[in-house]
Design a protein around this motif. Sequence first.
Motif, mmCIF file in Angstrom:
data_model
loop_
_atom_site.group_PDB
_atom_site.id
_atom_site.type_symbol
_atom_site.label_atom_id
_atom_site.label_comp_id
_atom_site.label_asym_id
_atom_site.label_seq_id
_atom_site.Cartn_x
_atom_site.Cartn_y
_atom_site.Cartn_z
ATOM 1 N N ARG A 20 0.959 -1.352 -0.027
ATOM 2 C CA ARG A 20 0.046 -0.022 -0.003
ATOM 3 C C ARG A 20 0.843 1.298 0.066
ATOM 4 O O ARG A 20 1.931 1.312 0.809
ATOM 5 C CB ARG A 20 -0.931 -0.017 1.511
ATOM 6 N N ASN A 21 0.667 1.993 -0.878
ATOM 7 C CA ASN A 21 1.555 3.580 -1.146
ATOM 8 C C ASN A 21 0.945 4.636 -0.179
ATOM 9 O O ASN A 21 0.892 5.522 -0.460
ATOM 10 C CB ASN A 21 1.445 3.757 -2.590
ATOM 11 N N ILE A 22 0.528 4.090 1.246
ATOM 12 C CA ILE A 22 -0.046 5.046 2.070
ATOM 13 C C ILE A 22 0.429 5.129 3.545
ATOM 14 O O ILE A 22 0.863 3.857 3.676
ATOM 15 C CB ILE A 22 -1.662 5.197 2.041
ATOM 16 N N LEU A 66 2.693 7.936 0.842
ATOM 17 C CA LEU A 66 4.221 8.063 1.226
ATOM 18 C C LEU A 66 5.007 9.088 0.802
ATOM 19 O O LEU A 66 5.547 9.882 1.561
ATOM 20 C CB LEU A 66 4.825 6.790 0.732
ATOM 21 N N ASP A 67 5.252 9.250 -0.582
ATOM 22 C CA ASP A 67 5.820 10.607 -0.777
ATOM 23 C C ASP A 67 5.477 11.921 -0.547
ATOM 24 O O ASP A 67 5.861 12.690 -0.319
ATOM 25 C CB ASP A 67 6.005 10.624 -2.352
ATOM 26 N N GLU A 68 4.221 11.939 -0.685
ATOM 27 C CA GLU A 68 3.246 13.265 -0.062
ATOM 28 C C GLU A 68 3.666 13.383 1.239
ATOM 29 O O GLU A 68 3.839 14.793 1.783
ATOM 30 C CB GLU A 68 1.906 13.079 -0.350
ATOM 31 N N ALA A 69 3.410 12.420 2.066
ATOM 32 C CA ALA A 69 3.745 12.535 3.438
ATOM 33 C C ALA A 69 5.195 12.820 3.729
ATOM 34 O O ALA A 69 5.498 13.870 4.730
ATOM 35 C CB ALA A 69 3.403 11.482 4.316
ATOM 36 N N TYR A 104 15.674 21.540 11.978
ATOM 37 C CA TYR A 104 14.712 20.538 12.641
ATOM 38 C C TYR A 104 14.741 19.433 11.550
ATOM 39 O O TYR A 104 15.037 19.535 10.262
ATOM 40 C CB TYR A 104 13.255 21.051 12.504
ATOM 41 N N ASN A 105 14.770 18.175 12.267
ATOM 42 C CA ASN A 105 14.627 17.031 11.482
ATOM 43 C C ASN A 105 13.628 16.113 12.053
ATOM 44 O O ASN A 105 13.180 16.231 12.992
ATOM 45 C CB ASN A 105 15.868 16.429 11.193
ATOM 46 N N ALA A 106 13.309 15.219 10.954
ATOM 47 C CA ALA A 106 12.353 14.073 11.490
ATOM 48 C C ALA A 106 12.837 12.753 10.695
ATOM 49 O O ALA A 106 12.330 12.209 9.988
ATOM 50 C CB ALA A 106 11.005 14.155 10.952
ATOM 51 N N ASP A 107 13.949 12.521 10.945
ATOM 52 C CA ASP A 107 14.950 11.758 10.216
ATOM 53 C C ASP A 107 14.344 10.056 10.465
ATOM 54 O O ASP A 107 14.307 9.384 9.583
ATOM 55 C CB ASP A 107 16.547 11.681 10.695
ATOM 56 N N ASP A 108 14.050 10.053 11.738
ATOM 57 C CA ASP A 108 13.426 8.585 12.161
ATOM 58 C C ASP A 108 12.344 8.377 11.284
ATOM 59 O O ASP A 108 11.918 7.119 10.892
ATOM 60 C CB ASP A 108 13.218 8.335 13.682
ATOM 61 N N PHE A 109 11.416 9.351 11.184
ATOM 62 C CA PHE A 109 9.967 8.983 10.609
ATOM 63 C C PHE A 109 10.226 8.724 9.008
ATOM 64 O O PHE A 109 9.845 7.811 8.220
ATOM 65 C CB PHE A 109 9.086 10.163 10.648
ATOM 66 N N ALA A 147 11.495 5.524 8.523
ATOM 67 C CA ALA A 147 10.841 4.453 8.588
ATOM 68 C C ALA A 147 9.889 4.410 7.466
ATOM 69 O O ALA A 147 9.476 3.474 6.841
ATOM 70 C CB ALA A 147 9.930 4.546 9.727
ATOM 71 N N LEU A 148 9.372 5.618 6.712
ATOM 72 C CA LEU A 148 8.663 5.471 5.450
ATOM 73 C C LEU A 148 9.578 4.903 4.251
ATOM 74 O O LEU A 148 8.878 3.963 3.682
ATOM 75 C CB LEU A 148 8.603 6.905 4.679
ATOM 76 N N GLU A 149 10.845 5.274 4.317
ATOM 77 C CA GLU A 149 11.543 4.224 3.393
ATOM 78 C C GLU A 149 11.483 2.691 3.673
ATOM 79 O O GLU A 149 11.520 1.876 2.607
ATOM 80 C CB GLU A 149 13.016 4.548 3.293
#
Length: 482
Positions: free
Chosen positions: A31-33, A50-53, A92-97, A100-102
């Motif tokens: 699923r791509n969401i 995923l890419d939009e997020a 700022y970063n959200a590296d973990d998120f 995880a998306l990848e």
Amino acid sequence: MRKAHYIVIVVLSVILAVSLVYGGLHLYADRNIVPEGVTVGGRSVGGMKLDEAADRVRSDLQALEAIPLVLADQETDSPDVRMTLGEAGVTYNADDFLKALEGLKQGNLLQRARARATFPDSWHIEAVRSPEVLKEKLNAEWEKARYGEAVNAVRRIEADDTVKYIPEVSVYRIEWAELNAELDESLPADFSVLEQPDSNSIELTIPLAIKEPEATVESLKKEGIERRIARFSTSLRGSSAGRVYNVASAAKAVDGMILEPGGIFDYGKVIAAAESKYGFREAPVIVNGQLRPGIGGGICQVSSTVYNAALRTGLDIVERRNHSLPVSYLPKGLDATYATGSINFRFRNNTGKHLLLRADVRDGVLTVKFFGTFPSNVSYRLESRTIEVLNPPVSYVNSGLPGSGQQLIQAGKPGYIVDTYRIKLIDGKTVEKARVSRDTYKAQKQIIAVGSGYRKPTPNTERQQPSGNQLIEDGVSGTEAD
């Protein structure tokens, strides 16, 4: 037959079940969401592609870094300092998120399915700040331009010898520890601040501290230079222009010196400084007890004048010697000579406070003054006594005079042995009397020209000058003088 039919049915059922499971896993894992209910920094991204997020999160991170930072200054009328958080060194970063998306898109089917099944519902963002970025913007030069520079307090001696002070100028400087702590505490921890675009600036007051210069009126007063405690003058009347220049040069090297408690006044260092900065000129010096042309003649008038001020302040005389000949500007026993590398003049500041020395030449008079702390009811008086007069030696030289004739070529001068006492008075009454020196001034020889028939007295009273290197007093070595 029935058994074979049963086996076929079972195999087909297994294949169908596996196909259904495999297909279901594909539908689930691919699923791509973003899984439903997922939030990042408090903002919902569940159900988004995923890419939009990922793009949305990156955009929001940049929006946080673009939040205005306003640093107000309540202590002065200076304008506010404005910049963005990013310009202040905040990222700022959200590296973990994002990582995880990848993970939802990479790996085999089971790995992707496991990543989706275990995908957390809530993700935090991280604020990272480099304090040196803001400190470089508000650096020392910026602070000087905004708040000015500290100016030391100045001690000034007035024309009437009173001690006055020009107050120091203090300045504001940023309290960086406090500012860093306040800024770190005020940084947004999530994206909720972006929901209120009209009020999302961060406003802080610049914490300031008063910075005082090294020298303040208080610190200068603690040194104890309260008033003039000694003054002594000697005349330059009859001195040549070169001698006056030399005295003035040495006096300028003394002027403004401050001795700490226990500090040693070293006239050798004074002369070295004067010679380096001003140089010395030709004037008579004393060479082995005789006046001759030389360089630096007169410098001992400064040491002698300082010596008298030191005696009258009760200071400890560490090293001092009289001239080989009496000087015209002081009574016998009160002079202090100097000879480079041989004779020095030194005293110790025993007042317990700092001691300021002033010296200048004006209207043909050399004046030395001491400023410091000294009991107002204490004074010193000096007394010199000649205890023996030394007859001048006689030297006879043969000449073309007829017979037993004689002629005075050079009149001799007597020498002296002198004791000097320092008398301490408290409230005008003598409480102590101590001898500070016993000085010998050489007699100068008398020279008489005689004829060949003159019979010299027996025994011969002629005294030979000691052999060896020349001792140059009241000047500097290296030439025929000083």
